[in-house]
Design an enzyme around this catalytic site. Structure first.
Site, short mmCIF file in Angstrom:
data_model
loop_
_atom_site.label_atom_id
_atom_site.label_comp_id
_atom_site.label_asym_id
_atom_site.label_seq_id
_atom_site.Cartn_x
_atom_site.Cartn_y
_atom_site.Cartn_z
N GLU A 122 1.41 -0.34 -5.10
CA GLU A 122 0.53 0.79 -5.37
C GLU A 122 1.46 1.98 -5.54
O GLU A 122 2.00 2.49 -4.56
CB GLU A 122 -0.44 1.00 -4.21
CG GLU A 122 -1.43 2.12 -4.48
CD GLU A 122 -2.35 2.38 -3.30
OE1 GLU A 122 -3.57 2.53 -3.52
OE2 GLU A 122 -1.86 2.44 -2.15
N ASP B 272 0.83 -1.19 0.00
CA ASP B 272 0.00 0.00 0.00
C ASP B 272 0.87 1.25 0.00
O ASP B 272 1.88 1.31 0.73
CB ASP B 272 -0.89 -0.04 1.25
CG ASP B 272 -1.85 1.11 1.33
OD1 ASP B 272 -2.75 1.18 0.47
OD2 ASP B 272 -1.72 1.94 2.25
#
Length: 660
Positions: free
Chosen positions: A359, A323
């Site tokens: 990401e 993330d």
């Protein structure tokens, strides 16, 4: 730093404890009774030359509960948060006895928090049976919020719903296999704490992107701890399905200056978090969550690598999704494609063959780094997502960008002279509109989050098909169904890895909420009894096509030598005028591929019609040389994607007509 293990290591005579802190004057080990309620011993630890505080305790073993207290200077303005009243969770804890729950006392100096903080439980984990990672780009990555997926599944026992173990239920395995799932990507299952503003709103975090521990699993999702994770992974592996963990190494739930002191902040705030150089008490906030972990600091670097090792060696995890992964490559000078952490991951014998997904952005300076992560990192491709959305919304001049997205976004992923795409294409994910809401809402509707609709992205490239939100109008509902099918067909036709978030295959809605992290309720829980069976069948058919044709397993960029051909509606090669038509509504992509069924090289054609009118097209060769796989024939339905299988002879017809 000393390479000997950190955390709690069970020995023949007891347990060795080790925790790193450079700035603490003293670390104390606190042992608790079997219920974790009463502190039974408080023992001073000895610091070694590497600032690791160590203590061997005889006569205890697996199941014992413990925490730490750290002494030193309390001066938040200088980045020092030492408060021995705070019980601190071991950053290397493997299991905890209860979930983290926010309490104002966690942020108050001098308030004892032993009754409010989980205790780490000593645990010896078994070794996993390591096999090559289970992941095939031709398959589907299926993003899963563990609780939301099964809370309302009628076939799963109520006491198992919402847990990780439920993913191993035969009903779930059958669903995964029907969709052609190559790997499930589990949204965070490590222990997290709710943001402090949620409790007054009677809301809770249902996504888990606010971690405290990097290895200990959250008891709400994984009550069986590592054993439950291991069993679930083994069951999925037995059915040919890999497991990817979504991990958050960019910030923690200790948040900003006013957040709780739970672990890293109390042990060594300056050693784990990034601060402004001129203001050591000011946390850098490149995450938007109040703090930023410094992956280039030795202690944090080691914690990340050790956490990845833990999940591979003890659970057999196939890969990881990171993330806000730009944080992992940040130094004080900004993002570094060749950061030490990236080099360590790729050269590590435990990790080098695992599959890594980034990401590729954060909100800090220079935070958008799509295409700049080092190979072999796959990257979530929001550019392709938006281009596919805008094409189907009807935006002008989108034929070319659609073709680029379908071909693997070579303009992005070849800029560092790479020969393969590393894209992860997706239409929707946990963050943003669901697929159904994408074609049902023109604007976000986040009032249930208690932030007056200020949260969440304002631009979603969405459309409502004439009515905002819920409707009984049959024409609007039919258009929305067609759009969902067309979008999913587009995703499955694209080169690279593809991802679908759980429930989008069945038409789930979040009632226009595009930031539903705090909706741990029926807004996000999948309703299996109202699932769109026709859409599920559509996805299943697309999955069979991707599995059948070898072209979808390949990541190399198209070479322009017959491997891909772009045709206009007359079956001729696209010309400049076709590409530049601002109102262009059609393109046909023809791929040359090995057919795993016939063992022959064949063409397959994927024809896109975003017009609200039916469109008759031509394909090279005899019409009977093309068999519809999805669709009814050469007359394309409005707002649809049709798939055709061509006879091998049509490859010659393509060449004769100058298409390739």
């Amino acid at each position: 730093m000393n390479p000997s293990p950190l955390g709690a290591t069970v020995t023949k005579t007891g347990v060795d404890f080790a925790v790193w802190s450079k700035h603490a004057s003293l670390i104390e080990l606190c042992l608790f009774d079997e219920n974790g309620e009463k502190e039974t011993k408080r023992l001073a630890m000895a610091r070694d030359s590497n600032d690791v505080h160590r203590l061997s305790v005889p006569g205890i073993g697996n199941g014992a509960r413990y925490g730490y207290r750290a002494h030193g200077v309390y001066s938040p303005d200088h980045g020092l948060w030492y408060d021995p009243a705070k019980l601190l969770v071991d950053p290397y804890a493997i299991e905890i006895d209860q979930p983290f729950r926010f309490d104002p006392a966690l942020s108050v100096f001098g308030a004892d928090t032993a009754a409010r903080v989980p205790k780490a439980i000593i645990k010896t984990c078994r070794k996993a049976d390591l096999t090559p990672p289970l992941f095939d780009p031709s398959g589907l990555i299926y993003e899963v919020a563990v609780k939301s997926l099964t809370m309302r599944h009628p076939a799963i026992d109520k006491d198992q719903r919402g847990t990780l173990a439920a993913l191993a239920h035969p009903a779930m395995i059958a669903h995964f296999k029907r969709l052609g799932v190559s790997a499930v990507e589990l949204m965070p299952i490590t222990a997290w704490i709710d943001e402090r503003h949620l409790k007054p709103l009677n809301l809770t975090n249902g996504w888990g992107y606010n971690p405290v521990t990097m290895m200990a699993l959250d008891p709400r999702l994984v009550p069986g701890g590592m054993e439950e994770l291991c069993h679930t992974v083994e069951c999925l592996h037995e059915n040919g399905i890999g497991v990817i963990l979504d991990l958050v190494f960019n910030h923690t739930g200790e948040s900003d200056r006013f957040g709780p002191t739970l672990s890293l902040r109390g042990l060594d705030n300056l050693g784990y978090y990034r601060h402004l150089p001129s203001q050591p008490g000011t946390l850098v906030n490149d995450t938007g969550c109040g703090n930023t972990l410094a992956a280039d600091f030795p202690a944090m670097h080691r914690l990340i690598i050790d956490s990845l090792h833990h999940f591979v060696l003890h659970a057999g995890i196939d890969g990881f999704r990171f993330d806000l992964a730009t944080i992992l490559g940040r130094t004080a000078k900004g993002f570094d494609q060749h950061a030490a952490l990236f080099r360590a991951i790729h050269s590590d014998p435990v990790l080098e063959h695992r599959v890594m997904f980034a990401e590729p952005w954060d909100i800090g300076p220079g935070g958008y780094q799509l295409g700049n992560f080092p190979a072999p990192f796959f990257e979530w491709n929001d550019r392709a997502r938006d281009d596919m959305r805008m094409f189907w919304r009807g935006d002008r001049n989108k034929i070319g960008v659609l073709a680029n997205a379908l071909a693997g976004s070579s303009d992005i992923f070849s800029r560092h002279k790479e020969k393969q795409t590393r894209t992860v294409n997706f239409l929707a994910a946990h963050d943003g509109f669901t697929l159904a809401d994408l074609v049902s809402y023109s604007a976000k509707h986040n009032s249930a989050n208690g932030e007056h609709n200020r949260d969440g992205h304002d631009e979603n490239h969405s459309w409502n098909n004439g009515v905002e939100g819920e409707t009984t109008n049959p024409e609007v509902l039919a258009r929305r169904k067609a759009d969902r099918k067309a979008l999913i067909s587009t995703l499955f036709a694209s080169r690279g890895a593809i991802l679908l978030t759980a429930g989008d295959e069945m038409g789930r809605s979040q009632k226009g909420n595009n930031n539903a992290y705090a909706q741990d309720n029926e807004i996000t829980w999948l309703d299996w009894e109202t699932a769109d069976a026709a859409l599920i069948e559509h996805v299943a058919r697309l999955a069979l096509i991707r599995a059948r044709f070898e072209v979808f397993s390949r990541l190399e960029f198209f070479a322009g030598k017959g491997d891909v051909t772009w045709l206009n509606k007359t079956g001729q090669a696209m010309q400049v005028a076709d590409w530049q038509d601002p109102q262009g509504n059609h393109v046909t992509m023809v791929l040359q591929t090995a057919d795993r069924h016939s063992k022959q090289t064949v063409p397959i054609a994927v024809a896109f019609n975003r017009s609200i009118e039916a469109l008759t097209i031509s394909l090279p060769g005899e019409p009977e040389g093309w068999t519809p796989m999805i669709g009814t024939g050469l007359t394309l339905a409005p707002r649809s994607v049709s798939w055709f299988l061509g006879k091998p002879a049509n490859l010659k017809a393509l060449t004769i007509q100058g298409a390739i």
